[in-house]
Write an enzyme that holds these catalytic residues in place. Structure first.
Site, short mmCIF file in Angstrom:
data_model
loop_
_atom_site.label_atom_id
_atom_site.label_comp_id
_atom_site.label_asym_id
_atom_site.label_seq_id
_atom_site.Cartn_x
_atom_site.Cartn_y
_atom_site.Cartn_z
N LYS A 1 -10.93 -3.75 -3.28
CA LYS A 1 -11.89 -2.84 -3.58
C LYS A 1 -11.25 -1.58 -4.29
CE LYS A 1 -14.12 -3.57 1.00
NZ LYS A 1 -13.89 -3.05 2.49
N LYS B 1 -4.80 -10.08 -5.85
CA LYS B 1 -6.02 -10.40 -5.13
C LYS B 1 -7.20 -9.37 -5.17
CE LYS B 1 -6.13 -8.12 -1.14
NZ LYS B 1 -5.54 -7.74 0.35
N LYS C 1 0.89 -1.35 -0.01
CA LYS C 1 -0.04 0.01 0.16
C LYS C 1 0.98 1.39 0.00
CE LYS C 1 -4.42 -1.43 1.92
NZ LYS C 1 -5.60 -1.16 3.14
P1 TYM Z 1 -10.35 -5.77 4.86
O1 TYM Z 1 -11.31 -4.76 5.18
O2 TYM Z 1 -9.24 -5.45 3.81
O3 TYM Z 1 -11.01 -7.11 4.42
C1 TYM Z 1 -12.09 -7.57 5.42
C2 TYM Z 1 -11.59 -9.13 5.38
O4 TYM Z 1 -12.05 -9.66 4.13
C3 TYM Z 1 -11.09 -10.44 3.80
N1 TYM Z 1 -10.71 -10.18 2.32
C4 TYM Z 1 -10.56 -11.36 1.54
N2 TYM Z 1 -10.65 -12.42 1.54
C5 TYM Z 1 -10.30 -13.31 0.39
N3 TYM Z 1 -10.19 -12.75 -0.88
C6 TYM Z 1 -9.98 -11.63 -0.97
N4 TYM Z 1 -9.54 -10.89 -2.16
C7 TYM Z 1 -10.11 -10.88 0.20
N5 TYM Z 1 -10.12 -9.32 0.10
C8 TYM Z 1 -10.34 -9.21 1.85
C9 TYM Z 1 -10.10 -10.11 4.71
O5 TYM Z 1 -8.93 -11.10 4.95
C10 TYM Z 1 -10.64 -9.68 5.80
O6 TYM Z 1 -10.72 -11.02 6.78
N6 TYM Z 1 -7.21 -5.09 8.94
C11 TYM Z 1 -8.56 -5.82 8.13
C12 TYM Z 1 -9.70 -5.51 9.16
C13 TYM Z 1 -9.46 -5.39 10.47
C14 TYM Z 1 -9.62 -6.73 11.37
C15 TYM Z 1 -9.39 -6.35 12.76
C16 TYM Z 1 -9.89 -7.90 11.03
C17 TYM Z 1 -9.19 -4.43 11.48
N7 TYM Z 1 -9.27 -5.10 12.87
C18 TYM Z 1 -9.58 -7.24 13.82
C19 TYM Z 1 -10.02 -8.96 11.99
C20 TYM Z 1 -9.89 -8.84 13.37
C21 TYM Z 1 -8.90 -5.21 7.06
O7 TYM Z 1 -8.26 -4.46 6.56
O8 TYM Z 1 -9.61 -6.45 6.37
#
Ligand code: TYM
Length: 340
Positions: free
Chosen positions: A208, A205, A115
């Site tokens: 968004k 991957k 990023k």
């Molecule tokens: P974020 O918002 O990027 O994504 C949310 C969840 O979706 C999963 N994910 C995916 N899984 C499969 N294929 C993909 N292409 C894909 N893109 C996203 C992510 O693995 C995630 O589970 N840092 C985290 C959010 C967060 C969090 C937490 C998660 C903040 N605090 C505490 C668990 C516990 C994030 O940016 O996810």
């Protein structure tokens, strides 16, 4: 909260609408825990501002995330649902953990490396310290299990390291017994759907923020949009699916279909051997449409009733605050802060 059950916790950033990677990699895997575990799911708006956000859109997307959780099957009667910024303990614990995390370990985070490249010389500091905030999110609630996609594995490892470091550094409770400060959490990463790839570049991957049109299938896409995106999905220059080897694009479509249908990869593959790619694309589109349509419609319906959503968020933040403040209080005491 406080039932004595094991705790499952997870979150999604309310940046843009959610996509099928978020659903298949994360939210769908939260549902089996609703009955047996104490479940805590929230929208991490503090995380979202690590990159620039339009304030109005952020507010809307935050409501939309919570509405989507419910529409995906997260029953608010069985889970604590809230918005991260409404529970101040997250930011407070994050500071304490930041003081125990090293620059070296944060520099190794691959998501930060990826990023930050997009930001030239102006890299927001939040992008660097973000995994520590995520660790705070998890450790504040005595979490046992964190169901996430593959891309969060490294952040979970950091969370575990920080928990163990803090437990070692502050072994004695404020009342004088030896007891671990934090529960050390485990990741839960599903076998299929943990890494959904872009439909336009199956080597990267699904994300968004991918600007390529059609790369990402959102949970609020219309049936037509979903169909169009899958029909245009990049496969390879061949035309027929073989048992021996599948290109990354074909693998991605099979995996998406398998994950929506709760089947394994080989079961789906076996239906397409010797067939043209077009069949796989169309069937996968239909499977996705059938799964997404009810989620989209329910989300729209829930979003019309803001007072219902506000009510859920109020109950959620009060429950979350009560639990989080207890843990934070113990952390502050162990660290040496005066508590009165
Ligand atoms: P974020 O918002 O990027 O994504 C949310 C969840 O979706 C999963 N994910 C995916 N899984 C499969 N294929 C993909 N292409 C894909 N893109 C996203 C992510 O693995 C995630 O589970 N840092 C985290 C959010 C967060 C969090 C937490 C998660 C903040 N605090 C505490 C668990 C516990 C994030 O940016 O996810």
């Amino acid at each position: 909260m406080g039932s004595g059950k094991k705790i499952v916790l997870s979150a999604v950033q309310p940046t843009n609408a959610m996509h099928i990677g978020n659903y298949l990699g994360a939210i769908k895997n939260w549902i089996p825990y609703l009955d047996e575990y104490e479940c805590i799911f929230f929208a991490v708006d503090l995380h979202s501002i690590t990159v620039e956000q339009d304030p109005k859109a952020l507010r809307e997307n935050t409501y939309q995330s919570i509405a989507s959780y419910i529409a995906c099957g997260i029953d608010p009667a069985k889970a604590t649902l809230f918005v991260q910024s409404q529970v101040p303990a997250h930011a407070e614990l994050a500071w304490v953990l930041t003081c125990h995390a090293s620059m070296g370990e944060l520099s190794r985070m691959t998501q930060y490396k990826d990023k930050s490249q997009k930001h030239g010389s102006h890299i927001p500091t939040g992008l660097f310290t973000y995994p520590v905030l995520m660790a705070a999110d998890i450790l504040l609630y005595g979490t046992h299990l964190v169901p996430v996609g593959e891309d969060q594995k490294q952040h979970l490892e950091l969370t575990r390291d920080l928990a163990e470091r803090m437990n070692h550094r502050y072994p004695e409770s404020s009342t004088g017994e030896k007891s671990p400060l934090f529960q050390v959490p485990a990741p839960m990463i599903s076998k299929v759907g943990a890494r959904v790839m872009s439909l336009q570049d199956p080597e990267s991957k699904m994300s968004k923020s991918d600007p390529a049109p059609g790369a990402c299938v959102f949970l609020n896409d219309s049936d037509k949009e979903i169909e169009k995106k899958f029909k245009r999905a990049v496969t390879d220059s061949g035309s027929e699916i073989t048992a021996e080897e599948q290109s990354s694009g074909v693998r991605n479509l099979i995996q998406i279909q398998a994950s929506f249908l709760n089947e394994n990869y080989d079961a789906v593959l076996s239906r397409y051997i010797g067939k043209q790619y077009g069949y796989l694309k169309l069937d996968t589109a239909n499977v996705a449409i059938n799964a997404i349509r009810p989620i989209r419609e329910k989300t729209e319906e829930i979003l019309k009733d803001r007072s219902y959503l506000d009510g859920i968020l109020k109950v959620g933040r009060e429950a979350a605050r009560a639990r989080a403040e207890k843990v934070l209080n113990e952390v502050y005491k162990r660290v040496g802060f005066i508590r009165q």
